[in-house]
Design a protein around this motif. Structure first.
Motif, PDB file in Angstrom:
ATOM      1  N   ASN A  43      43.243  16.956 213.041  1.00 11.65           N
ATOM      2  CA  ASN A  43      42.891  15.459 212.824  1.00 11.65           C
ATOM      3  C   ASN A  43      41.589  15.690 212.068  1.00 11.65           C
ATOM      4  OD1 ASN A  43      40.792  14.667 214.753  1.00 11.65           O
ATOM      5  ND2 ASN A  43      41.984  15.886 215.931  1.00 11.65           N
ATOM      6  N   GLU A  44      41.615  14.486 211.233  1.00 11.24           N
ATOM      7  CA  GLU A  44      40.080  14.250 210.264  1.00 11.24           C
ATOM      8  C   GLU A  44      39.425  13.099 210.609  1.00 11.24           C
ATOM      9  OE1 GLU A  44      41.094  14.603 206.286  1.00 11.24           O
ATOM     10  OE2 GLU A  44      41.811  16.715 206.375  1.00 11.24           O
ATOM     11  N   THR A  45      39.540  12.844 211.890  1.00 12.26           N
ATOM     12  CA  THR A  45      39.014  11.428 212.460  1.00 12.26           C
ATOM     13  C   THR A  45      37.226  11.446 212.388  1.00 12.26           C
ATOM     14  OG1 THR A  45      38.977  12.134 214.791  1.00 12.26           O
ATOM     15  CG2 THR A  45      40.922  10.796 213.836  1.00 12.26           C
ATOM     16  N   SER A  46      36.808  10.232 212.469  1.00 14.22           N
ATOM     17  CA  SER A  46      35.367  10.312 212.423  1.00 14.22           C
ATOM     18  C   SER A  46      34.802  10.677 213.763  1.00 14.22           C
ATOM     19  CB  SER A  46      34.780   8.820 211.897  1.00 14.22           C
ATOM     20  OG  SER A  46      35.279   7.976 212.626  1.00 14.22           O
ATOM     21  N   LEU A  47      33.506  10.805 213.665  1.00  7.64           N
ATOM     22  CA  LEU A  47      32.959  11.088 214.771  1.00  7.64           C
ATOM     23  C   LEU A  47      32.777   9.912 215.911  1.00  7.64           C
ATOM     24  CD1 LEU A  47      29.829  13.551 213.461  1.00  7.64           C
ATOM     25  CD2 LEU A  47      32.077  14.278 214.544  1.00  7.64           C
ATOM     26  N   GLN A  48      32.632   8.832 215.495  1.00  9.03           N
ATOM     27  CA  GLN A  48      32.683   7.794 215.978  1.00  9.03           C
ATOM     28  C   GLN A  48      33.802   7.531 216.742  1.00  9.03           C
ATOM     29  OE1 GLN A  48      31.561   4.148 213.923  1.00  9.03           O
ATOM     30  NE2 GLN A  48      31.453   2.892 215.566  1.00  9.03           N
ATOM     31  N   ASP A  49      35.117   7.483 216.298  1.00  4.85           N
ATOM     32  CA  ASP A  49      36.287   7.741 216.812  1.00  4.85           C
ATOM     33  C   ASP A  49      36.488   8.543 217.892  1.00  4.85           C
ATOM     34  OD1 ASP A  49      36.658   5.315 215.309  1.00  4.85           O
ATOM     35  OD2 ASP A  49      38.168   6.589 213.754  1.00  4.85           O
ATOM     36  N   LYS A  50      36.049   9.907 217.675  1.00 10.05           N
ATOM     37  CA  LYS A  50      36.220  10.831 218.602  1.00 10.05           C
ATOM     38  C   LYS A  50      35.265  10.503 219.770  1.00 10.05           C
ATOM     39  CE  LYS A  50      37.080  14.627 215.547  1.00 10.05           C
ATOM     40  NZ  LYS A  50      36.568  16.132 215.101  1.00 10.05           N
ATOM     41  N   ALA A  51      34.241   9.914 219.573  1.00 14.58           N
ATOM     42  CA  ALA A  51      33.142   9.572 220.720  1.00 14.58           C
ATOM     43  C   ALA A  51      33.974   8.172 221.592  1.00 14.58           C
ATOM     44  CB  ALA A  51      32.045   9.064 220.363  1.00 14.58           C
ATOM     45  N   LYS A  52      34.680   7.540 220.906  1.00 15.34           N
ATOM     46  CA  LYS A  52      35.326   6.669 221.600  1.00 15.34           C
ATOM     47  C   LYS A  52      36.341   7.067 222.418  1.00 15.34           C
ATOM     48  CE  LYS A  52      34.278   2.596 218.415  1.00 15.34           C
ATOM     49  NZ  LYS A  52      34.686   1.868 217.482  1.00 15.34           N
ATOM     50  N   ALA A  53      37.096   7.912 221.698  1.00 14.66           N
ATOM     51  CA  ALA A  53      38.262   8.600 222.586  1.00 14.66           C
ATOM     52  C   ALA A  53      37.732   9.259 223.932  1.00 14.66           C
ATOM     53  CB  ALA A  53      38.970   9.379 221.683  1.00 14.66           C
ATOM     54  N   MET A  54      36.677  10.096 223.617  1.00 12.99           N
ATOM     55  CA  MET A  54      36.040  10.855 224.637  1.00 12.99           C
ATOM     56  C   MET A  54      35.699   9.763 225.867  1.00 12.99           C
ATOM     57  SD  MET A  54      35.682  14.068 225.381  1.00 12.99           S
ATOM     58  CE  MET A  54      34.585  15.113 226.518  1.00 12.99           C
ATOM     59  N   ILE A  55      34.994   8.823 225.622  1.00 18.36           N
ATOM     60  CA  ILE A  55      34.551   8.056 226.662  1.00 18.36           C
ATOM     61  C   ILE A  55      35.828   7.511 227.369  1.00 18.36           C
ATOM     62  CG2 ILE A  55      33.370   5.425 227.044  1.00 18.36           C
ATOM     63  CD1 ILE A  55      31.682   6.347 224.539  1.00 18.36           C
ATOM     64  N   PHE A  56      36.747   6.915 226.712  1.00 19.12           N
ATOM     65  CA  PHE A  56      38.033   6.461 227.276  1.00 19.12           C
ATOM     66  C   PHE A  56      38.836   7.639 228.059  1.00 19.12           C
ATOM     67  CE2 PHE A  56      42.461   5.614 227.108  1.00 19.12           C
ATOM     68  CZ  PHE A  56      42.750   4.208 227.705  1.00 19.12           C
TER      69      PHE A  56
END
Length: 334
Positions: A43-56
């Motif tokens: 996937n080529e998602t942004s670091l911000q989206d990855k951080a949100k997914a990690m928190i979730f």
């Protein structure tokens, strides 16, 4: 990220027993938050989206699991590690669901709704593990597990050729409710009896007093000087036995005549404290009492008859007194 302060579904247990439903819930919620691509390979998602997914994801893990995966910062890596660790739960759940499906029977449940709930739960677990359960399978499972006393009913439902399980279960639920209603109506009162009518008895007595009438009409005419007043007896009013005047109950015992109505016995049913004209005893009890009264007093005569013993039996000779004249025809010849 204030919306992540509380759990949106049950967190993944340390034993992994809720791994399959947790996986499904996590995928649905991540997709709803536009974060579903963060757990997909390449996937080529942004670091911000990855951080949100990690928190979730970490927010919905057991505390011990959080400490075990404390160094992982990529949601895809965390997702793959969890899948590798608890993927065997799919096989465990599949074996358990298959065993429950084999032993599932309609006759083992008290109601159709309980059976329907169990069937949908087991079929959902099988579908989640990869086994597809069709409507034909559920229909055949239901038809083949009817109680032996309902074989004719099962055959009638089978002949209707249902194509969807929902149609069959709807008919069964409606039939179950109708049976409950019929049973309640049957248990309301015995067969062949009618509901007892409600009867209200009111005792009235007349009061004839002398003097002027207390009513609104006063003057001359017939019946002048008398007033006819009808009143109901109540618990606080007693009638004087001699003069017909009423007085309030002061709590003292009444010195007049004591009525013997309580000692009267109804000749219709044999019970006390009421008359035959106000008797509300059911008809079958009255008939039984009348039969008892008719049979009462009849004395049964008993006669004991003993059979005489045969002359050829030993008892005849042992109990009978014999003399010489019984054997000699002419006594003078002796």
């Amino acid at each position: 990220m204030s919306n992540l302060s509380k759990l949106e579904f049950v967190a993944l247990d340390i034993s992994g027993k809720n791994f399959l439903p947790w996986t499904l819930d996590a995928q649905i919620h991540l997709t709803a938050k536009n974060l579903g691509e963060t757990i997909i390979d390449d996937n080529e998602t942004s670091l911000q989206d990855k951080a949100k997914a990690m928190i979730f994801l970490r927010h919905h893990l057991h505390e011990d699991l959080k400490r075990e995966y404390l160094t992982i910062k990529d949601p895809l890596e965390l997702w793959n590690n969890i899948q590798d660790r608890f993927d065997h739960q799919k096989l465990v759940l599949l074996l358990k669901a298959r065993s429950e499906w084999i032993h599932l029977r309609l006759q083992d449940y008290k109601s159709v709704s309980e059976y329907n709930s169990a069937l949908f739960r087991i079929s959902s677990e099988l579908k989640l593990c990869g086994d597809n359960i069709t409507d034909e399978d559920m229909l055949e499972k239901t038809f083949s597990t009817f109680h032996p006393s309902n074989l004719i009913l099962a055959q009638q439902y089978r002949e209707r050729k249902f194509t969807k399980y929902s149609e069959l279960i709807s008919c069964l639920l409606v039939a179950e409710e109708n049976n409950k209603l019929l049973l309640q109506n049957h248990q309301a009162r015995p067969v062949g009896t009618n509901p007892l009518p409600e009867t209200n008895a009111i005792s009235t007595r007349s009061k004839h007093g002398r003097g002027r009438s207390g009513g609104p009409h006063r003057g001359r005419g017939r019946g002048r000087g008398r007033s006819n007043t009808w009143h109901r007896e109540s618990h606080n009013t007693k009638i004087d036995g001699g003069r017909g005047s009423s007085r309030q109950n002061t709590g003292r015992p009444h010195k007049g005549r004591v009525s013997g109505d309580k000692d009267n016995i109804c000749y219709r049913c044999g019970m006390s404290n009421h008359w035959s004209r106000t008797c509300r005893t059911p008809k079958h009890l009255v008939e039984a009492y009348q039969r008892t009264m008719k049979e009462k007093g009849k004395q049964t005569e008993t006669n004991l008859i003993e059979g005489a013993p045969n002359s050829s039996s030993p008892a005849f000779w042992s109990d009978t007194h014999l003399e010489a004249c019984d054997f000699i025809e002419n006594v003078r010849d002796v």
